[in-house]
Design an enzyme around this catalytic site. Sequence first.
Site, PDB file in Angstrom:
ATOM      1  N   LEU A   6       0.855  -1.105  -0.057  1.00 54.94           N
ATOM      2  CA  LEU A   6       0.014   0.105   0.053  1.00 54.94           C
ATOM      3  C   LEU A   6       0.852   1.321  -0.059  1.00 54.94           C
ATOM      4  O   LEU A   6       0.558   2.386   0.514  1.00 54.94           O
ATOM      5  CB  LEU A   6      -1.085  -0.009   1.201  1.00 54.94           C
ATOM      6  CG  LEU A   6      -1.859  -1.062   1.402  1.00 54.94           C
ATOM      7  CD1 LEU A   6      -2.543  -0.834   2.646  1.00 54.94           C
ATOM      8  CD2 LEU A   6      -2.567  -1.298   0.299  1.00 54.94           C
ATOM      9  N   GLU A   7       2.085   1.229  -0.585  1.00 51.46           N
ATOM     10  CA  GLU A   7       3.039   2.227  -0.382  1.00 51.46           C
ATOM     11  C   GLU A   7       2.642   3.389  -1.199  1.00 51.46           C
ATOM     12  O   GLU A   7       3.062   4.687  -1.046  1.00 51.46           O
ATOM     13  CB  GLU A   7       4.473   1.715  -0.949  1.00 51.46           C
ATOM     14  CG  GLU A   7       5.075   0.634   0.012  1.00 51.46           C
ATOM     15  CD  GLU A   7       6.362   0.346  -0.440  1.00 51.46           C
ATOM     16  OE1 GLU A   7       6.843   0.822  -1.683  1.00 51.46           O
ATOM     17  OE2 GLU A   7       7.210  -0.538   0.185  1.00 51.46           O
ATOM     18  N   LYS A   8       1.820   3.033  -2.206  1.00 54.53           N
ATOM     19  CA  LYS A   8       1.376   4.185  -3.139  1.00 54.53           C
ATOM     20  C   LYS A   8       0.314   5.006  -2.616  1.00 54.53           C
ATOM     21  O   LYS A   8       0.071   6.246  -3.059  1.00 54.53           O
ATOM     22  CB  LYS A   8       0.851   3.597  -4.625  1.00 54.53           C
ATOM     23  CG  LYS A   8       1.982   3.134  -5.408  1.00 54.53           C
ATOM     24  CD  LYS A   8       1.495   2.523  -6.482  1.00 54.53           C
ATOM     25  CE  LYS A   8       2.518   1.851  -7.486  1.00 54.53           C
ATOM     26  NZ  LYS A   8       1.787   1.364  -8.525  1.00 54.53           N
ATOM     27  N   GLU A   9      -0.237   4.806  -1.228  1.00 57.72           N
ATOM     28  CA  GLU A   9      -1.263   5.435  -0.773  1.00 57.72           C
ATOM     29  C   GLU A   9      -0.671   6.260   0.423  1.00 57.72           C
ATOM     30  O   GLU A   9       0.647   5.986   0.910  1.00 57.72           O
ATOM     31  CB  GLU A   9      -2.175   4.655  -0.047  1.00 57.72           C
ATOM     32  CG  GLU A   9      -2.982   3.726  -0.929  1.00 57.72           C
ATOM     33  CD  GLU A   9      -3.809   4.282  -2.171  1.00 57.72           C
ATOM     34  OE1 GLU A   9      -4.264   5.447  -1.878  1.00 57.72           O
ATOM     35  OE2 GLU A   9      -3.631   3.960  -3.020  1.00 57.72           O
ATOM     36  N   GLU A  47      -5.579   1.328 -11.744  1.00 59.06           N
ATOM     37  CA  GLU A  47      -4.306   1.325 -11.400  1.00 59.06           C
ATOM     38  C   GLU A  47      -3.500   0.194 -11.937  1.00 59.06           C
ATOM     39  O   GLU A  47      -2.222   0.185 -12.586  1.00 59.06           O
ATOM     40  CB  GLU A  47      -4.073   1.673  -9.803  1.00 59.06           C
ATOM     41  CG  GLU A  47      -2.749   2.025  -9.676  1.00 59.06           C
ATOM     42  CD  GLU A  47      -2.373   2.264  -8.220  1.00 59.06           C
ATOM     43  OE1 GLU A  47      -1.092   2.448  -7.657  1.00 59.06           O
ATOM     44  OE2 GLU A  47      -3.354   2.532  -7.320  1.00 59.06           O
TER      45      GLU A  47
END
Length: 630
Positions: A24-27, A386
């Site tokens: 979930l690093e893109k959040e 995405e």
Amino acid sequence: MDFEHESDDPFRDDEDDPDAHLSLEKESTKEYVVYLVDASPKMFTSTCPASADDQKEESHFHIALSCISQSLKNQIINRSYDELAICFFNTREKRNLQELSGVFVFNVPERDYLDRPTARLIKEFDRIEESFAKDIGSQHGIVPGTRENSLYNAIWVAQALLRKGSAKTVDKRVLLFTNEDDPFGCIKGAIKSDMKRMTLQRAKDAQDLGISIELLPLSHPSDPFNVSQLYAELIGLEEDELADFMPSAGNKLEDMKDQLRKRMFKKRIVKKLKFIIVDGISIELNSYALIRPTVPGAITWLDSVTNQPLKSERTFICADTGALVEESTKRFHPYKNQNIVFSTKELSEIKRFSTGHLHLLGFKPLSCLKDYYNLKPSTFLYPSDEAMDGSICIFIALHRSMIQLKRFAVAFYGGSSRPQLVALIAQDEVIQSGGQIEPPGMHMIYLPYSDDIRLVEERHSEKVGMVTRASNDQIKKAADVIKRIDLKDFSICQFANPGLQRHYAVLQALALEEDEIPEIKDETLPDEEGLARPGVVKALEEFKTSVYGENYDEECEANAKPSEASKKRKAQAEVATKECENYDWSELADTGKLKDLTVVELKYYLTAHNLPVSGKKEALVSRILTHMKK
């Protein structure tokens, strides 16, 4: 053979599943905030009422510090991993990495300028107003005849503090407190235009790097803050937003001063799901947890010397030689006088009988979905392009069809720990007064297993097998009572959990070494004044008469022969009361030794005082402390 025990917590997130290792690093998961406080002489001389109900005047500087102090205390509870810095500008002394004049970054030893809040930071910040004039000092940072621009320097320092972390994974904000709407008012001509242009460009450079600048203006009714002088352009306000800005900024300031101690869960993606519609057609969905109960944080064991968190490690020791041995890669399970050996990989494959994806099985009419199927909070689903192009388009088509045909989808979902059937219910968008009230998407309802459903008749039926039913008159009287005591526009957000409020207040008092614990108002207590209204009293009496009759005697009913269950409860209460007398509970609470008692011993106190005995050990300790008002 040790199989994992599945938690029965109905509010457990899918992210707690050990198999859920989706990135979930893109959040945005963290927030970096720099508090910029104007320390010019005007901030100390200008005053305004402390609150709407209090006519006592307080300086703007004191109000700004009070807001920040309260925000710091709440952040430790709400968002303990977020980082912050406190920066004063228009100061006599300077302390910043750029050595710029008129800017002082407040900090304490063993902490970076931008870091998580600590108890020491809060304690020293609460005392800063007493020594501010001596240690930091206040002065006009922008004066005629010089090119010094303290506001420009402050934005530069804030931008430098927020350099770490990517804007894609971190929300970066600057909160600016000031009561000076025209900081360049004392300068005339081309110099003023040049300094204003440079300041606006510096703010734009910061915003281009993903840093949002928010203004919290302080003003007096006799001296309103004119945001159009400079700050409207600095923070990017449009013409149509100017009229609503000052009221909304005032509300934001009140929120910072008065917000409750509560743990806020950010609106973030819990898990990304692959929704398999048919073979060859799949879409990506983001799942969101809408609501869950808040519980006290888990106990963290600390080193008694360094106060650093301890990390537990498991080591295997040979019972015969005492030597360290490596963890076995094999497991066995006895079966028919024989040990069946499994490797760790084989055991993992046995447990993994589901991929964790969401598989569509079919559709059913909405009338088939009963209210009592909803055993735990739903998860909200929203599409994302995405990872899979076309997911939104396919989701919209499916969503519209389900609404038009009044159908819900049945799907199979679950990881290796808890697979189950779910119902997907389409929710249409709701817009009121030009704003979105409910977003479009789907609610994922976790359907019960057959043994999760209990028939009410089985529980409340008499020995002859007949179910006692209320008469029409009794139902009408009950409806009248409900109508009389109905809460208008009820929302769970209107009431704070008094146990948690007390828990956080005690933690704050211990961490900051405060002499008194803040008083907590219990908003869940019955409204005695409301229940004493003649209409409510009359409705209750009529309901009581319709159920029990006019000659009902409560004392006689109370003295009736007790049941076996009540006898057992009474015996347990007597034993607990007797055992409870063997402990000095006040001393145990004051010395912090309650946590050393066993769960059984803690339940002696709870049972003796007619308190709930459910929950983990830390919850029991917290409940005892709350009851003892410690």
